[in-house]
Every structure is written in C-alpha cells, then in structure tokens.
Design an enzyme around this catalytic site. Structure first.
Site, PDB file in Angstrom:
ATOM      1  N   LEU A 279      -1.446  -5.478  12.727  1.00 29.88           N
ATOM      2  CA  LEU A 279      -0.467  -5.361  11.656  1.00 29.88           C
ATOM      3  C   LEU A 279       0.872  -5.923  12.122  1.00 29.88           C
ATOM      4  CD1 LEU A 279       0.044  -2.335   9.350  1.00 29.88           C
ATOM      5  CD2 LEU A 279       1.961  -3.038  10.758  1.00 29.88           C
ATOM      6  N   VAL A 282       1.361  -9.674  11.323  1.00 26.17           N
ATOM      7  CA  VAL A 282       1.705  -9.981   9.931  1.00 26.17           C
ATOM      8  C   VAL A 282       3.116  -9.505   9.614  1.00 26.17           C
ATOM      9  CG1 VAL A 282       1.084  -9.503   7.530  1.00 26.17           C
ATOM     10  CG2 VAL A 282      -0.704  -9.928   9.221  1.00 26.17           C
ATOM     11  N   GLU A 283       3.518  -8.367  10.186  1.00 27.55           N
ATOM     12  CA  GLU A 283       4.841  -7.812   9.893  1.00 27.55           C
ATOM     13  C   GLU A 283       5.963  -8.651  10.486  1.00 27.55           C
ATOM     14  OE1 GLU A 283       6.016  -5.467   8.070  1.00 27.55           O
ATOM     15  OE2 GLU A 283       4.220  -4.440   7.408  1.00 27.55           O
ATOM     16  N   SER A 284       5.838  -9.036  11.753  1.00 31.05           N
ATOM     17  CA  SER A 284       6.985  -9.638  12.439  1.00 31.05           C
ATOM     18  C   SER A 284       6.671 -10.873  13.255  1.00 31.05           C
ATOM     19  CB  SER A 284       7.605  -8.603  13.381  1.00 31.05           C
ATOM     20  OG  SER A 284       6.707  -8.324  14.458  1.00 31.05           O
ATOM     21  N   TYR A 386      -1.269  -8.594   1.209  1.00 27.77           N
ATOM     22  CA  TYR A 386      -0.935  -8.076   2.537  1.00 27.77           C
ATOM     23  C   TYR A 386      -2.171  -7.549   3.270  1.00 27.77           C
ATOM     24  CZ  TYR A 386       1.423  -4.819   5.835  1.00 27.77           C
ATOM     25  OH  TYR A 386       1.856  -4.123   6.942  1.00 27.77           O
TER      26      TYR A 386
END
Length: 574
Positions: A279, A282-284, A386
């Site tokens: 995750l 994808v987040e940062s 997402y």
C-alpha cells in the site's frame, strides 16, 4: 524524496555548544567506526564514480525537463542528490565532491523555483566534470525565464487546466509538478491512473485468461498471506504497469528496498499480512516526505486528524507523519482497526484507508453485501481504482520476473542508528559528531521542521556506526546533568532487543538478520532439504505457511524461483 535544498552546517555553533578540548579527539579516536576527517577516506575511483552517477541523473533530468516531463525530471534530480547521500562518503571532507554537491543543489533549486538568479548549469558542468550540451543547458535556462506554455495532459497524469489557454501566461512554472501554479509542495496526483481501452481489452486474450487462472490458484493457496477476490480490473492495472506505468513501477520497486524490511517487521508485529506493506508504494512511491493536494503526508499519507488518532504529532517542531517507524506503526494499527471493522476483508479495509470508514459503510449498506466488488459502484471513483491498483502492485512485487521487472534491484535498506538526545539539540552538532552533513541528518529525519530537535527528549536517526561516539560526546558536553542519551543500532533484519535508558552508559540493541541465525535460534524455524519436484509453493503447503513468506525468508526473488535437489530451505512453521 523531496530533497532539502537549504543546507545548514554551522561549525561555529558546534564549537560554541561543545568544548573544543574533546570534540575532535572523540571523533578521531573513537573505536565505533568514525572516519574522522582523514582526506583519504574515499578513493579517487569511488569519488569519480559518485560524480559520474550524479551527472548521469542530472543530465537525464535536464532532458526530461526540456521535453516537458517535469515529474520525471524531478525523480532524476532526486537520484542525482541521492548519489551523494547514499555513497557513504563524507562530502564535506573532499573539495571536489563538496563543490560539485553544493553547486548542484543550488542549480536544482534555481531550476525548481525560478527567480532573477538563473541556474548556472554551464558552471556546474565544469565544476563536476560533466559533459552536458550547451544548447540543452540554454534551453533549460530559458524555461526558468519564460511563463509556462500550454500543456497537453498525458494519459497517466493529472494536469490542472485553466479555462482559457491565455490564462496560463499569468503563471510561471514553479516546482516540478505539471500544474501551472505553485502547489505548496504537492508531490502526488489526486487519483490513481485511469485505465485506457488497450489495457482493458488486453485481458481478453487466451494468455491473459491463463494468467488470470494462475493468480486465482495462488490466492486460493494463500500465497499472498491474505484472501482477496480476483477481478479483471486487477489484471488491467498489471497491464498499465507493464506499459504506461512501467517507470512508476520500476521506481517504486527500487525505492521499496530502503523501507521494505522495516515495514515488514512492524506489520508482522502488529499481526498484519506482510504484503499489505505495498500500500505504501501506491500511497507515496516510498517517499517519506510525499504530500498530496489535500494535505496528506508521509510514506503512508496520513491526514492530520487520522494521524493524531494514532499518535502522530504535527506542530511547529515536527510532523511525525513523515517519520519512518512511527508513521509505519500508525499505518499498521489503522489498517488493523479497519480489517477488524470489516471482518477481515482486506479489500474493504484498503478502500476505507483511502476514502474513510463512512464512505465504505454507506457503500456496503447500498450494496447490501460486505464485499468490495459488490460495493464498488457506490464508492468514490478514486477508491474504485485504488484497491485493484494496490492488488496489482502486490502481484507484481511478489513475482517481478514473471511480469517483466526482474531487472530491478531494490536500493539497499537504510542503515542508521537511533539515538535519544536531550531537548533542542542542534542538528549541526549531530552532523559534526557523526562526520556528515546537516542535509543528511535531515534526510534521515524528515519529521523535523527545523535544524533543532524538539524541546523534549527525542529519538533521532544518525549514520550507522556513529551512535556510541555521538552519545559519549553529548553526555560529556552536558556534564552528566539531565542526560537521557541512549542508542540502539538498526541493521538489516527484524528482531530488536530492548533499549535500556541509562545515565551511566549507552546500551545498544541490535537488529539481527534471521537468515544468518542457526535454525534452532529462532522458534519454529525448520530447515528442509529440497527433493525432486519440490517448489516453494509445495514446501509452503506442506507446513501450512505462505509461499511468499518462504521465498522472502530464503531471499528468493519470487515464489516461482527454481529450486535444486539438495538445496536447504528455511521454513518458519506456525
């Protein structure tokens, strides 16, 4: 990484703060591995390699900038800076490196934030010995002078378009993002990439259908540590990363190496499937100081309110959403809460991480089912993309060779030590005693908002091998009064021992490497001799464990890695 371009290295402050009678003696004679200020601390060949590597990335950044691909240019400029920071060479002790590094930082800053002082690219190339075409340098300099021109959005980037093209003439391009006005440091796009028709249609081929069935089998075999429903959208996002998003995936897989083990260790401690760490990509894109346009920050993109729920403080001294360990721990705890809320459904937990529990609860009520794909039509558009996006990243990360990313070598895990210091300690002092720069100390501690630690005892990160030396000097400088200094060494691995805070001595806890330990030193660890026909999946099934965990425990690239008869395989039995 958003590199800090304002450098603060005030030797006078250090000398005033510390007694000159022992500072340099401690640095030069310490047995903890400090290099001191020896001029030959790095060979000429290594120095030349660092400048060469930085020059390659800097030139590529200029080429991308000249082509209007500003976000990609920023990535290359970051890599140019990291070539110095990750070299383990004290840049300040070598005139050639120091001049090149300082001038490069100044040039990147002037490119990113145009002003009347133009970037001196030609001068930089002479200082560093780089071969950069004068015409390319002139073109980039012109970009810092002229207002932004009309920009056409590419398929996988979100641009903010004014109502009329003529309106762009009022703005000068600021920063490396694609918007035509300053975005207050935003680094991340608002939405996951939208799929195009080619990516959607490519799942209908016989090869794609066979691949789909293999993924379903791996899921049913618990190869990923948690269950999810396979859906064509997941495969479509795999196609996106094989094509338009290839660079994004390559960069993410490479940068993940710096934080992968730390994140896995924390997620495992909190009882989460280790694959949920992806995750973070994808987040940062694994950038500790990444920011979104809505105010989320850090590796795990916490909003201030959610971060506060899990102990992440934001004030004038620090933003702990940018911390490596604290933010990762908070993310794991939040995800654990969400998974429990949705009865172990990780797809819904990830959806709630993105858009909040309220939106997911409403979507479930409207769908009448506690299932992500049933609730899918009622979720925000970003969240619909997402979750399959993350699942695609997990599949690729678990089998990079199969998906065409086997050539990517993750960056080395960050090596640093944690040292607890007294309130309001100047980072210039820490940098001096660590034989490094304030830039690097701030890079290791992205939660700090200034060059002074918070007005409370605080644990900071310093270069590996420097902890005992720095702690000893700081202890002497305070005369033993109000002394809270202690260190813990962080090396590759996962098993940490407690750190004892003592006013008399430094006690270190070492992160050990599980793979190097004897089989009987780790509870439940067994050694299996590979027989004919054995695969990672078969061995994992034999012991009722995840094939992914077996591959990771044995440093295998993927669960499909071939095994040889007689090979020794470690298995962590439940």
């Amino acid at each position: 990484m958003k590199t800090n371009l304002f450098r603060v290295f005030n030797l006078t402050t250090v000398i005033i703060f510390l007694s000159a009678s022992f500072v340099f003696g401690q640095i030069s004679t310490s047995s903890s591995g400090a290099r001191g200020f020896e001029p030959d601390n790095a060979g000429e060949a290594k120095i030349n390699q660092v400048t060469t590597d930085a020059g390659i990335h800097f030139k590529q950044g200029l080429l991308l900038l000249n082509d209007g691909r500003r976000p990609m240019a920023r990535e290359e400029f970051d890599k140019a800076v990291e070539a110095f920071l990750m070299s383990n060479i004290n840049v300040t002790t070598n005139a050639k490196l120091n001049n090149c590094y300082n001038q490069m930082l100044d040039t990147i800053y002037r490119i990113e934030f145009p002003s009347q002082q133009l970037p001196q690219i030609q001068s930089l190339t002479l200082t560093c010995g780089w071969n950069i075409d004068n015409q390319l340098a002139s073109n980039v300099i012109k970009l810092t002078q002229a207002p932004a021109q009309s920009t056409t959005a590419s398929n996988d980037q979100n641009l903010i378009k004014p109502d009329a093209v003529g309106a762009q003439a009022e703005f000068k391009q600021v920063g490396f993002s694609d918007q035509v006005f300053e975005s207050n440091g935003d680094e991340l796009a608002m939405l996951p990439p939208e799929l195009n028709q080619e990516e959607i249609a490519s799942t209908e081929t016989p090869v794609a259908r066979e691949e789909y069935q293999k993924i379903e089998f791996a899921i049913s075999n618990k190869s990923f540590g948690f269950f999810f429903h396979m859906n064509p959208m997941v495969q479509q996002y795999i196609n996106y990363y094989r094509g338009r998003g290839r660079v994004t995936m390559e960069q993410g897989l490479a940068r993940s190496g710096m934080f992968n083990r730390m994140a896995r260790h924390i997620f495992r401690e909190e009882g989460l499937p280790e694959n949920i760490i992806w995750l973070g990509q994808v987040e940062s894109a694994w950038k500790p100081v990444a920011k979104s346009q809505v105010g989320a920050a850090g590796l795990w993109q916490f909003m201030p309110g959610t971060g506060a729920r899990y102990g992440l403080r934001v004030n004038g001294y620090m933003d702990e959403r940018n911390s490596f360990e604290k933010a990762t721990r908070a993310s794991a705890q939040y995800l654990k809460f969400l998974a429990n809320r949705y009865a172990g459904n990780w797809e819904l937990a990830m959806a709630a991480y993105n858009c909040g529990e309220g939106n997911v609860d409403r979507a479930i009520r409207r769908a009448g089912a506690n299932d992500f794909w049933a609730a899918y039509p009622y979720l925000p558009r970003e969240t619909r993309n997402y979750v399959p996006n993350i699942l695609a990243v997990i599949l690729i990360a678990n089998n990079p060779n199969y998906y065409g990313f086997g050539h990517i070598r993750p960056l080395p895990q960050l090596q640093y030590e944690l040292i607890r210091v007294n309130p309001s300690t100047n980072l210039a002092t820490i940098a001096q005693l660590s034989d490094t720069t304030v830039d690097y100390i701030r890079w290791l501690n992205p939660e700090f908002r200034s060059t002074v630690t918070p007005p409370e005892p605080y644990t900071i990160r310093i270069p590996a091998g420097k902890g005992n030396n720095v702690a000893a000097v700081l202890r002497r400088s305070s005369g033993g009064a109000n002394n809270l200094v202690a260190t813990t060494v962080m090396q590759q691995g996962t098993n940490v021992q407690p750190v004892a805070l003592s006013t008399k001595k430094v006690t270190s806890g070492v992160y050990s490497t599980p793979n190097s330990a004897p089989a009987n030193a780790i509870k439940g660890l067994q050694v299996v001799t590979v027989k004919s026909g054995d695969t990672v999946a078969k061995i994992a099934a034999r012991f009722g464990v995840s094939a992914v965990e077996v591959a990771q425990l044995n440093n295998l690239p993927s669960i499909d890695s071939p095994l040889t008869v007689g090979q020794q395989i470690r298995v962590q039995a439940k």
